[in-house]
Scaffold this motif. Structure first.
Motif, short mmCIF file in Angstrom:
data_model
loop_
_atom_site.label_atom_id
_atom_site.label_comp_id
_atom_site.label_asym_id
_atom_site.label_seq_id
_atom_site.Cartn_x
_atom_site.Cartn_y
_atom_site.Cartn_z
N LYS A 85 10.08 8.51 -4.67
CA LYS A 85 10.26 8.79 -6.08
C LYS A 85 9.25 8.04 -6.95
O LYS A 85 8.64 7.06 -6.52
CB LYS A 85 11.68 8.38 -6.51
CG LYS A 85 12.79 9.03 -5.71
CD LYS A 85 12.85 10.53 -5.90
CE LYS A 85 14.06 11.14 -5.18
NZ LYS A 85 14.09 12.61 -5.30
N THR A 86 9.12 8.50 -8.19
CA THR A 86 8.29 7.82 -9.18
C THR A 86 8.69 6.34 -9.29
O THR A 86 9.88 6.02 -9.33
CB THR A 86 8.45 8.49 -10.55
OG1 THR A 86 8.04 9.85 -10.46
CG2 THR A 86 7.63 7.77 -11.62
N GLY A 87 7.69 5.47 -9.30
CA GLY A 87 7.94 4.04 -9.42
C GLY A 87 8.14 3.32 -8.10
O GLY A 87 8.19 2.09 -8.06
N GLN A 88 8.23 4.07 -6.99
CA GLN A 88 8.40 3.46 -5.68
C GLN A 88 7.05 3.27 -5.00
O GLN A 88 6.01 3.68 -5.50
CB GLN A 88 9.34 4.32 -4.82
CG GLN A 88 10.76 4.38 -5.34
CD GLN A 88 11.70 5.12 -4.41
OE1 GLN A 88 11.34 6.11 -3.78
NE2 GLN A 88 12.94 4.63 -4.30
N THR A 89 7.09 2.61 -3.83
CA THR A 89 5.88 2.29 -3.09
C THR A 89 5.86 3.02 -1.76
O THR A 89 6.85 2.97 -1.01
CB THR A 89 5.76 0.78 -2.85
OG1 THR A 89 5.71 0.11 -4.11
CG2 THR A 89 4.50 0.44 -2.06
N LEU A 90 4.75 3.67 -1.48
CA LEU A 90 4.58 4.46 -0.26
C LEU A 90 3.45 3.90 0.58
O LEU A 90 2.37 3.60 0.06
CB LEU A 90 4.27 5.92 -0.62
CG LEU A 90 3.87 6.86 0.52
CD1 LEU A 90 5.07 7.15 1.42
CD2 LEU A 90 3.28 8.15 -0.04
N LEU A 91 3.67 3.77 1.88
CA LEU A 91 2.62 3.40 2.82
C LEU A 91 2.17 4.64 3.56
O LEU A 91 2.99 5.37 4.12
CB LEU A 91 3.15 2.37 3.83
CG LEU A 91 2.24 2.03 5.01
CD1 LEU A 91 0.91 1.47 4.56
CD2 LEU A 91 2.95 1.06 5.96
N VAL A 150 8.34 -1.86 0.78
CA VAL A 150 7.83 -0.48 0.83
C VAL A 150 9.03 0.45 0.96
O VAL A 150 9.92 0.23 1.78
CB VAL A 150 6.87 -0.30 2.03
CG1 VAL A 150 6.52 1.16 2.21
CG2 VAL A 150 5.60 -1.13 1.83
N ASP A 151 9.05 1.49 0.14
CA ASP A 151 10.20 2.39 0.10
C ASP A 151 10.15 3.49 1.15
O ASP A 151 11.19 4.00 1.56
CB ASP A 151 10.31 3.01 -1.29
CG ASP A 151 10.53 1.95 -2.36
OD1 ASP A 151 11.64 1.41 -2.43
OD2 ASP A 151 9.58 1.66 -3.10
N ALA A 152 8.95 3.87 1.57
CA ALA A 152 8.81 4.94 2.57
C ALA A 152 7.42 4.85 3.17
O ALA A 152 6.50 4.24 2.61
CB ALA A 152 9.03 6.32 1.93
N ALA A 153 7.27 5.48 4.34
CA ALA A 153 5.97 5.50 5.02
C ALA A 153 5.74 6.88 5.62
O ALA A 153 6.66 7.51 6.14
CB ALA A 153 5.91 4.43 6.11
N ILE A 154 4.49 7.32 5.56
CA ILE A 154 4.08 8.58 6.16
C ILE A 154 2.95 8.31 7.13
O ILE A 154 1.94 7.71 6.76
CB ILE A 154 3.64 9.60 5.10
CG1 ILE A 154 4.79 9.92 4.15
CG2 ILE A 154 3.15 10.89 5.77
CD1 ILE A 154 4.40 10.85 3.00
N SER A 175 6.34 11.48 10.07
CA SER A 175 5.01 11.74 10.63
C SER A 175 4.69 13.22 10.54
O SER A 175 5.57 14.06 10.73
CB SER A 175 4.93 11.28 12.09
OG SER A 175 3.65 11.56 12.62
N VAL A 176 3.43 13.50 10.26
CA VAL A 176 2.95 14.88 10.31
C VAL A 176 2.09 15.09 11.55
O VAL A 176 1.54 16.18 11.74
CB VAL A 176 2.14 15.24 9.05
CG1 VAL A 176 2.99 15.11 7.80
CG2 VAL A 176 0.87 14.40 8.93
N ALA A 177 1.98 14.04 12.40
CA ALA A 177 1.05 14.10 13.53
C ALA A 177 1.63 13.64 14.85
O ALA A 177 1.09 13.99 15.91
CB ALA A 177 -0.19 13.26 13.21
#
Length: 301
Positions: A136-142, A203-207, A230-232
């Motif tokens: 979401k907006t304002g969160q941190t993504l790795l 970190v709020d989420a990771a892809i 993961s997309v891979a």
């Protein structure tokens, strides 16, 4: 017409230039004279046979699922597009002189055919991944492996959503990631410590984009497998994380949106290399090495 096909699953040497009949647009489809086609990791993974478990396909198969070009045939029931229009979109067997598109958008004049050809898969994958990981907006993504095509799209689309992005890549690519709006860091040993320093609030989420076996570490960093996607990496679900794959859900909406963003200068695609049709195998080899910054493109005409 000329098309790049493979008659058996295997390495890039299976690819050959074949003469095949020109396809015709069916209901709800258009045909284009292909100018450029995008190269995706899914192309060589499919060629290797990695997708046989969840995709049907009868050999020989033509390579490619995205392209740009000029409309030269329109199927029944299609409106809003005319012969001669410049378009880009999703299709099947797009590394060919003519291709059928099932989903498309008009190419903005300010966007080159080469760039347009590389947009559909990366932006669809990125949009879907961001939605599925519920960031979401304002969160941190790795984003692990952020400098490739899909990573390039995830970083930019996440930043446009007001998300703080930390992207991992090799040191020479850090300037590139910073130019996209990400906070760059290196991958490899010590990642969790580096992330803690860069994001003391967590970190709020990771892809995972690279599929380099980092799922357990990403789960440890985020704190819960449901917030890792993961997309891979097909093994992601073994750890409780998510694995995201197509087909596109709202392709026309995604294509129209990326066309607008590119035309407005809010989204950029770096083209790492352009290969002629006859050198598609070389493009596959380079893609499979996993070091591409941005996207590789095939020039058809």
């Amino acid at each position: 017409m000329k098309a790049i096909r493979y008659h058996a699953f295997g390495g890039p040497d299976e690819l050959r230039v074949d003469e095949i009949p020109v396809p015709h647009a069916g209901p709800g489809e258009i045909r284009i004279a292909v100018h450029y086609a995008g190269v995706n990791p899914s192309d060589w993974k499919r060629r290797e046979g990695q997708y046989q478990a969840f995709e049907d396909g009868v050999l020989p198969l033509t390579v490619g699922v995205e392209a740009s070009g000029i409309v030269d045939e329109i199927g029944d029931g299609v409106s809003g597009v005319a012969i001669g229009d410049a378009v880009f979109g999703f299709g099947d067997g797009t590394v060919a002189e003519k291709a059928i598109l099932s989903h498309w958008a008009v190419k903005p004049a300010a966007v080159s055919f080469a760039v347009a050809a590389g947009l559909p898969v990366m932006t669809d994958t990125a949009s879907r991944a961001l939605d599925e990981v519920n960031i979401k907006t304002g969160q941190t993504l790795l984003v692990s492996g952020a400098a490739g095509g899909v990573g390039t799209a995830i970083v930019q689309l996440a930043c446009l959503r007001g998300i703080t992005v930390i992207g991992s890549a090799s040191s020479p690519k850090h300037g590139y990631l910073a130019s996209l709006g990400a906070i760059p860091t290196t991958y490899g040993p010590g990642l969790q410590e580096r992330i803690t320093h860069l994001a003391p609030g967590g970190v709020d989420a990771a892809i995972d984009v690279a599929g380099s076996g980092v799922i357990p570490e990403l789960i440890s960093i985020v704190g819960h497998p449901a917030r890792v996607l993961s997309v891979a990496d097909l093994s992601a679900e073994q750890y409780g994380a998510k694995f995201s794959h197509g087909p596109p859900v709202y392709p026309e909406l995604i294509l129209a949106n990326i066309a607008r963003l590119c035309a407005d200068g809010l989204f950029k695609l770096h083209i790492a290399g352009v290969y002629p049709l006859q050198q598609t195998a070389d493009a596959h080899r380079e893609s499979a090495q996993g070091h591409v910054t941005g996207k590789l493109i095939i020039k058809v005409c």
